[in-house]
Structures are given as structure tokens and as C-alpha cells.
Design a protein around this motif. Structure first.
Motif, PDB file in Angstrom:
ATOM      1  N   THR A  69       0.825  -1.218   0.000  1.00  0.00           N
ATOM      2  CA  THR A  69       0.000   0.000   0.000  1.00  0.00           C
ATOM      3  C   THR A  69       0.853   1.259   0.000  1.00  0.00           C
ATOM      4  N   LYS A  71      -4.638   4.347  -3.633  1.00  0.00           N
ATOM      5  CA  LYS A  71      -5.782   4.956  -2.953  1.00  0.00           C
ATOM      6  C   LYS A  71      -6.562   5.817  -3.933  1.00  0.00           C
ATOM      7  N   LYS A 103      -1.593  -1.240  -4.307  1.00  0.00           N
ATOM      8  CA  LYS A 103      -2.877  -0.632  -3.975  1.00  0.00           C
ATOM      9  C   LYS A 103      -2.726   0.875  -4.144  1.00  0.00           C
TER      10      LYS A 103
END
Length: 145
Positions: free
Chosen positions: A90, A120, A118
Motif C-alpha cells: 500500500t 488509494k 494498492k
């Protein structure tokens, strides 16, 4: 920070729930994934609060789905042990990172062995689409955008 505090409260609740799972797994000497994998379908169903999802999934439907997956369980666990579980990082795509930083962090993560990222999203739809598409195209020539 304004607002109702619901985000903070739900984050605290999730943290406590995760801690309970961790403690349960430690008490039986297993990692959490193995604790869950060893549960019988009926045990899993007993742990789920269906109040807010019954309009799309009832306990009976969920139990049936889990029972259908019981055959092959050992094979899937052996595959997991042999190959690992695909994970993602992330660290590459926080909101507020410009495109160059996202691409640089993705390249660094690729060099460290990460294959999944990932990004956002949620600030602005057009920006989200642009960030995801440009990151993928710059990193992987055949990326789907």
C-alpha cells in the motif's frame, strides 16, 4: 478534524476485532490464516453478523457456499504453503502523491519483488482514473486501463 468521528470509531473497532483474532490464534498456536482455514463452515457462519448483509447474503446461502468449497480444501492449503498468497503493498499510491512519486515508488516496489499495488482513490473520479491508468501503463506495457 471535524465530522462525526465514525471513521475513528470504526477503525478502533476493527483494531480490537483484529486483536481478538490474533489472541485466539496465539492461544491455539496457529497463525490467523490457519485458524480460519481449520474452522468448519458452521463455525465461520456463527462468527458473522449478518444483520447488514442479509438482503444480499443469508446465513443459509453463505453456509451452502462454504460447504461447496470444502472439497479440495487440503489441495488449496498445500498450494498456499508451496506458492504463498499474493499480497500487495500500500506504500505506493497514497492520496496526495503526485504521478511521478507513484511511478517511482511502484518501480522501487517492483525491484523489491512486489507485483501488486494498492492505489488509494476517492478524492476525484477523473484523477483516480488518470492516476491508476498512468501508473499501470508506465510500469507494465500491457496493463489494463
Amino acid at each position: 478534524m471535524g465530522g462525526s468521528g465514525k471513521g475513528r470509531d470504526s477503525s478502533r473497532t476493527r483494531g480490537r476485532i483484529n486483536a481478538v483474532w490474533d489472541l485466539w490464534a496465539k492461544s491455539v498456536g496457529k497463525p490467523v490464516w490457519k485458524l480460519v482455514a481449520d474452522l468448519k463452515p458452521e463455525q465461520i457462519i456463527s462468527l458473522i453478523d449478518f444483520r447488514h448483509i442479509q438482503d444480499v447474503l443469508t446465513p443459509a446461502e453463505a453456509l451452502d457456499m462454504l460447504r461447496q468449497q470444502t472439497p479440495g480444501r487440503e489441495r488449496r492449503e498445500a498450494q498456499l504453503r508451496a506458492e504463498g498468497y499474493p499480497a500487495y503493498t500500500t506504500s505506493v499510491g497514497w492520496l496526495g502523491y503526485d504521478d511521478d512519486k507513484v511511478r517511482r515508488l511502484c518501480r522501487e516496489a517492483l525491484a523489491q519483488g512486489w507485483n501488486n499495488f494498492k492505489i488509494k482513490v476517492g478524492r476525484n473520479l477523473e484523477e483516480d482514473i488518470r492516476r491508476c491508468a498512468s501508473s499501470g501503463k508506465k510500469l507494465v506495457p500491457n496493463a489494463v486501463s
